[in-house]
Design an enzyme around this catalytic site. Structure first.
Site, short mmCIF file in Angstrom:
data_model
loop_
_atom_site.label_atom_id
_atom_site.label_comp_id
_atom_site.label_asym_id
_atom_site.label_seq_id
_atom_site.Cartn_x
_atom_site.Cartn_y
_atom_site.Cartn_z
N VAL A 65 -49.57 -5.32 -22.83
CA VAL A 65 -48.45 -6.21 -23.14
C VAL A 65 -47.40 -6.21 -22.03
CG1 VAL A 65 -48.78 -5.97 -25.62
CG2 VAL A 65 -47.17 -4.43 -24.45
N SER A 147 -35.82 1.24 -33.85
CA SER A 147 -35.81 2.60 -34.36
C SER A 147 -34.39 3.01 -34.71
CB SER A 147 -36.37 3.58 -33.32
OG SER A 147 -36.12 4.92 -33.69
N TYR A 160 -35.71 6.25 -24.62
CA TYR A 160 -36.27 5.61 -25.81
C TYR A 160 -35.17 4.89 -26.60
CZ TYR A 160 -38.87 5.26 -30.23
OH TYR A 160 -39.49 4.81 -31.37
N LYS A 164 -34.77 0.86 -27.65
CA LYS A 164 -34.76 0.46 -29.05
C LYS A 164 -33.44 -0.24 -29.42
CE LYS A 164 -38.88 1.71 -30.13
NZ LYS A 164 -39.88 0.71 -30.53
#
Length: 251
Positions: A65, A147, A160, A164
């Site tokens: 992707v 998240s 991360y 998110k």
């Protein structure tokens, strides 16, 4: 109850974890489902078999992707095999931990490439098919998997959490861009779900997390999948929204 009979969905990251659970739930609701994953792995083939066992059409669209050409090919294959697309669930993502002073810049690039760029590329390629669905009188939905860490943060999760949080901004802006075409766009923010990377958390760490969850338990992939199924079937007047599925976690 097969609320999605006759509809078609693409679920990225669909070979395992949350993506697999979501793909299977949509199939049980009557939806034809294409799963996108990096390779045609045994996990992916197992999910395809489970989807087919529900009586729904299953498509495996392997590719990266994060690569523009491959992302477009994934969408095109899914739409060609399913006769169009009504639903896109962006569940593909990677986690790379490490406190900021220790993290490598290359790790930031890797996580950004999949979590942000990958989501953008799949979604952009899918929008013409979703527009065609609504122009034909149908319903079209995009779900983005964020998240709770993106909102609340957690030590060692700077890279991360940044991606998110970025996905929430992406969701809110895109919802306004495509609303006139009748396409809904919403984000999910799962908390401590008992699947995937959480399986590798030591028991001491799990106990610490549970102390911060008012419901005093981890969530399940099926609970997340049920929420996605609701948004893409019954949530016809919900867009630009972020749905927390975290047991009230306090990070």
């Amino acid at each position: 109850m097969r609320r999605l009979e006759g509809r078609a969905a693409l679920v990225t990251g669909g070979s395992r974890g949350l993506g697999a659970a979501i793909a299977l739930r949509l199939a049980k609701e009557g939806c034809g489902v294409a799963i996108a994953c990096r390779t045609e792995s045994p996990h992916a083939l197992e999910v395809i078999g489970e989807i087919e066992a529900t009586g729904s059409t299953a498509v495996l669209a392997a590719g990266d992707v994060g690569d523009e050409g491959e992302a477009k090919a994934i969408v095109e294959k899914a739409a060609a095999k399913l006769g169009g697309l009504d639903i896109v669930v962006n569940s593909a993502g990677i986690w790379l931990g490490g406190r900021l002073k220790e993290a490598e810049v290359e790790d930031w690039r890797k996580i950004w490439r999949i979590n942000i760029i990958g989501t953008m590329q799949i979604t952009r390629a899918a929008i013409p098919y979703l527009e065609a669905a609504t122009e034909a009188g149908g319903q079209a939905s995009i779900v983005v998997m964020s998240s709770s860490v993106g909102f609340k943060g957690f030590p060692g999760d700077t890279a991360y959490a940044t991606t998110k949080a970025g996905l929430v901004g992406f969701t809110r802006a895109l919802a306004k861009e495509v609303a006139r075409k009748g396409i809904t766009v919403n984000a999910m923010t799962p908390g401590f779900i008992n699947v995937g990377v959480t399986d590798e958390v030591p028991q001491k760490g799990r106990d610490m997390m549970l102390e911060r969850i008012p419901l005093r338990r981890t969530g399940t992939a099926d609970e997340v999948a049920a929420a996605v199924a609701f948004l893409v079937s019954e949530g016809t007047y919900i867009t630009g929204h972020t749905l927390d599925i975290d047991g009230g976690i306090e990070l």
